[in-house]
Design a protein around this motif. Structure first.
Motif, short mmCIF file in Angstrom:
data_model
loop_
_atom_site.label_atom_id
_atom_site.label_comp_id
_atom_site.label_asym_id
_atom_site.label_seq_id
_atom_site.Cartn_x
_atom_site.Cartn_y
_atom_site.Cartn_z
N VAL A 1 0.86 -1.18 0.00
CA VAL A 1 0.00 0.00 0.00
C VAL A 1 0.90 1.23 0.00
CG1 VAL A 1 -1.82 1.24 1.25
CG2 VAL A 1 -1.70 -1.27 1.37
N PRO A 2 0.82 2.07 -1.04
CA PRO A 2 1.73 3.22 -1.11
C PRO A 2 1.53 4.21 0.04
CG PRO A 2 0.58 2.90 -3.20
CD PRO A 2 -0.09 2.01 -2.20
N ALA A 3 2.60 4.90 0.41
CA ALA A 3 2.52 5.95 1.43
C ALA A 3 1.46 6.95 1.00
CB ALA A 3 3.88 6.64 1.57
N GLY A 4 0.63 7.35 1.94
CA GLY A 4 -0.38 8.37 1.66
C GLY A 4 -1.68 7.84 1.08
N THR A 5 -1.74 6.56 0.69
CA THR A 5 -3.00 5.99 0.18
C THR A 5 -3.93 5.70 1.35
OG1 THR A 5 -2.00 4.99 -1.79
CG2 THR A 5 -4.04 4.00 -1.01
N THR A 6 -5.14 6.26 1.31
CA THR A 6 -6.10 6.01 2.40
C THR A 6 -6.57 4.56 2.33
OG1 THR A 6 -7.76 6.98 0.93
CG2 THR A 6 -6.96 8.37 2.72
N HIS A 7 -6.59 3.92 3.47
CA HIS A 7 -6.95 2.50 3.53
C HIS A 7 -7.31 2.10 4.95
CE1 HIS A 7 -2.77 2.52 4.89
NE2 HIS A 7 -3.03 1.37 5.49
N TRP A 8 -7.83 0.88 5.10
CA TRP A 8 -7.99 0.27 6.40
C TRP A 8 -7.77 -1.22 6.27
CZ3 TRP A 8 -12.12 2.41 3.70
CH2 TRP A 8 -13.22 1.59 3.42
N PHE A 9 -7.62 -1.90 7.41
CA PHE A 9 -7.32 -3.34 7.39
C PHE A 9 -8.22 -4.05 8.39
CE2 PHE A 9 -4.91 -6.95 9.26
CZ PHE A 9 -4.82 -7.75 8.12
N ASP A 10 -8.83 -5.16 7.94
CA ASP A 10 -9.68 -5.95 8.84
C ASP A 10 -9.15 -7.38 8.89
OD1 ASP A 10 -11.62 -6.97 10.47
OD2 ASP A 10 -13.29 -6.66 9.06
N MET A 11 -8.76 -7.81 10.10
CA MET A 11 -8.28 -9.18 10.31
C MET A 11 -9.42 -10.10 10.74
SD MET A 11 -6.28 -8.73 13.97
CE MET A 11 -5.21 -7.41 13.47
N GLY A 12 -10.62 -9.54 10.95
CA GLY A 12 -11.77 -10.34 11.32
C GLY A 12 -11.90 -10.55 12.82
N SER A 13 -13.05 -11.09 13.24
CA SER A 13 -13.32 -11.29 14.67
C SER A 13 -12.55 -12.48 15.23
CB SER A 13 -14.81 -11.47 14.89
OG SER A 13 -15.27 -12.58 14.15
N SER A 14 -12.09 -13.35 14.34
CA SER A 14 -11.33 -14.53 14.77
C SER A 14 -10.03 -14.58 13.95
CB SER A 14 -12.18 -15.77 14.54
OG SER A 14 -11.56 -16.90 15.07
#
Ligand SMILES: [Fe+2]
Length: 183
Positions: free
Chosen positions: A134-147
């Motif tokens: 993911v390039p520097a400055g690119t808006t993003h989020w990460f989900d690893m899930g509930s488990s």
């Protein structure tokens, strides 16, 4: 299976779903995101330690390192029994950017990166063998899930480059979670 679900900024309805790795890579390249798949040089036990993991992918790591000059390469793992899994999931679940680019290789397990770029949301569910940058400055989020269950190689070029700069947007709450994407 690795997959890319594309959404618009306006709707949580899936616009397009791509599962062929080469097509995922091509689509992500258009927003500056690198996606590729690596094969281990040798069989790797699920409980392999950091040294064994880095040795198994030494060739690909070296190729990437020549390109970017990383200062730190390490291995991080998280399992569903981790007592702080909810806190750890929450940490990068809201939209943010980093000063450094975020490079992850999935040795095992899975997780979803959501890239907010060019008026779209690109939800990339990574699995064993996937590398994403993911390039520097690119808006993003990460989900690893509930488990959560994953083991990843992390690559850094700057100390503290992984610190999240949060946008304050609640956009992440409007799109399917990792649990929903992989149900
Ligand atoms: Fe991030």
């Amino acid at each position: 299976m690795s997959r890319l679900n594309v959404f618009t900024e306006q709707s949580s309805a899936i616009l397009e779903q791509i599962t062929a790795p080469a097509q995922i890579a091509e689509r992500l390249q258009s927003i500056g995101v690198q996606f590729e798949q690596w094969q281990a040089n040798q069989p790797l036990a699920t409980d392999a330690d950091q040294a064994a993991v880095l040795a198994a992918y030494a060739d690909d790591i070296e190729t990437l390192n020549r390109q970017y000059g990383f200062t730190t390469v390490d291995v991080v793992a998280l399992g569903p029994d981790h007592p702080q899994k909810a806190e750890m999931r929450a940490k990068f679940l809201s939209e943010h950017t980093h000063a450094d680019f975020e490079v992850r290789f999935f040795v095992d397990g899975s997780g979803s990166f959501y890239l907010h770029s060019n008026g779209h949301i690109y939800a990339v569910t990574c699995e064993k063998g996937d590398l994403i940058s993911v390039p520097a400055g690119t808006t993003h989020w990460f989900d690893m899930g509930s488990s959560p269950s994953f083991k990843c190689i992390r690559f850094f070029t700057t100390p503290d480059g992984w610190v999240g700069d949060f946008t304050g947007s609640d956009i992440a709450e409007r799109y399917p979670s990792f649990d929903q994407l992989t149900a």
